[in-house]
Write an enzyme that holds these catalytic residues in place. Structure first.
Site, short mmCIF file in Angstrom:
data_model
loop_
_atom_site.label_atom_id
_atom_site.label_comp_id
_atom_site.label_asym_id
_atom_site.label_seq_id
_atom_site.Cartn_x
_atom_site.Cartn_y
_atom_site.Cartn_z
CG HIS A 108 -6.13 49.55 -28.52
ND1 HIS A 108 -7.35 49.78 -29.12
CD2 HIS A 108 -6.13 50.26 -27.48
CE1 HIS A 108 -7.94 50.35 -28.52
NE2 HIS A 108 -7.32 50.92 -27.51
CD GLU A 212 -7.21 54.39 -22.01
OE1 GLU A 212 -6.34 54.89 -21.50
OE2 GLU A 212 -7.62 54.59 -23.07
#
Ligand SMILES: *[C@@H]1O[C@H](CO)[C@@H](O)[C@H](O)[C@H]1NC(C)=O
Ligand SMILES: *[C@@H]1O[C@H](CO)[C@@H](O)[C@H](O)[C@H]1NC(C)=O
Length: 375
Positions: A108, A212
């Site tokens: 990202h 994550e």
């Protein structure tokens, strides 16, 4: 989830074209095939490498299939590579138990948690600030992209556009994203307004286990399924995606261990390789998670800065499983934290909390063994 995810995945794999004649007890072994991308060459420095300066890292070379496919040298590098990969799959589908996929993994763009970590310094961030939702002026619980992060997605959008339209980069056949907002935004801004053919629409699927590293930080706690749906209505959810985030244990000051992250990342990759017959796959995820996936794929470590992208040619083989380890490893362990802002933020000193506010010091952490694959 738990072991059943893998068993279901493998059960389905047995029915799929690529995975015929498989016994009940097979496992999937992955290797990244070297020699096609600069990123797996030991002389490429991950710190300074930029995908947009090197055609995503695709090495300029010939392939054994060039002579027949491109006798007049009119095809691009990507077209010849794509044809070669297709040939690997067609041969393999006939003869052995291997299949190949090209995974493009994008980190990202910069999020508000990234700027806050720089602002406070990593120790103070880890010990206190990252456990808060924000500081009153900035919010970093399931954070969105900063203007710089959005700029990084604009760059990726333009670069993919140039590769699709001028270089014959194949369109992706499947898109996956982490459930965290910074990845939903990154995938959306990178791909949603590309000129894609009707046969290859942007229909991203949210996969829980592409999230994550599940630390105690609020940036690792996802929003509810309803909130995510309201936020990104064009994204689909994988089957079984729960309303609440059942994995984040920040309230108990517990985060997942690296071993747990690699094991659950293998489950996510096994699920993709077992259910998805497509070859060209985009995954939008995070630095720690892409690192864990690279470990699963037996690729060398290649750490990505925000907005960076790495392609990997992956070979997957069905193999006899190694005997399930009888020993267990800690899946989640207590992470050190302070109840108020730490006195100092000096790298290497751990959490130096104001007196009496330490909940744990690094020295007293005792891992709690949990069974393998306890997700
Ligand atoms: C391959 O060659 C092209 C054209 O010369 C160049 O622009 C590109 O950067 C080269 N790719 C790599 C990975 O070196
Ligand atoms: C909150 O954090 C941001 C950095 O993310 C910083 O720019 C801002 O000054 C902080 N606000 C306060 C009130 O400390």
């Amino acid at each position: 989830m738990k072991a059943s995810l893998l068993s279901v995945a493998l059960a389905l794999a047995r029915g799929a074209v690529a995975w015929k004649h498989v016994s009940d007890c097979d496992d999937i072994k992955y290797s990244s095939v070297p020699g096609f991308f600069l990123q797996d060459d030991p002389s490429t420095d991950p710190g300074s490498f930029d995908y947009a300066a090197f055609n995503f890292g695709l090495i300029n070379r010939t392939y054994p299939t060039d002579a027949r496919f491109d006798p007049h040298h009119r095809k691009t590098q990507w077209q010849r590579f794509a044809h070669y990969v297709e040939s690997l799959n067609s041969e393999c589908r006939k003869e052995d138990k291997s299949t190949y996929k090209v995974l493009f993994m994008g980190r990202h763009g910069e999020g508000w948690h990234n700027t806050a970590e720089s602002f406070y310094g990593t120790p103070a961030w880890n010990c206190y600030w990252a456990e808060q939702d924000g500081n009153g002026t900035s919010t970093w619980a399931d954070p969105e992209l900063t203007p710089n992060g959005i700029q990084q997605t604009t760059k990726a959008n333009a670069y993919f556009k140039s590769r699709f339209e001028q270089e014959g980069l194949p369109f992706f056949e499947s898109y996956y994203s982490s459930p965290l907002k910074r990845c939903l935004q990154t995938a959306q801004f990178t791909f949603a307004n590309q000129k894609l053919p009707r046969s290859h629409p942007f229909k991203p699927v949210i996969k829980e286990l592409f999230r994550e590293s599940i630390s105690i930080h609020t940036c690792d706690r996802r929003s509810t399924k309803s909130q995510i749906h309201a936020y990104a209505p064009n994204f689909e959810f994988e089957a079984g995606f729960t309303e609440e985030d059942l994995l984040w244990r920040g309230k108990e000051d517990e985060g997942e261990t690296p071993a747990h992250q690699v094991a659950r990342s293998k489950e996510a990759i096994d699920d993709v390789f077992s259910h998805d017959d497509n070859t060209w796959i985009s995954i939008t995820s995070h630095s720690g998670e892409i690192g864990a996936i690279l470990t699963v794929l037996n690729h060398r470590s290649f750490s990505l800065s925000t907005g960076q992208i790495i392609p990997v040619l992956v070979k997957a083989e069905l193999v006899e499983p190694t005997v399930e380890p009888t020993s267990t490893y800690a899946s989640f362990t207590t992470e050190p934290t302070c109840k108020s802002p730490p006195i100092t933020s000096i790298s290497g000193q751990g959490c130096v909390c104001a007196t009496g506010t330490t909940t744990f010091t690094t020295a007293t952490i005792t891992p709690k063994p949990k069974p393998h694959r306890d997700l």
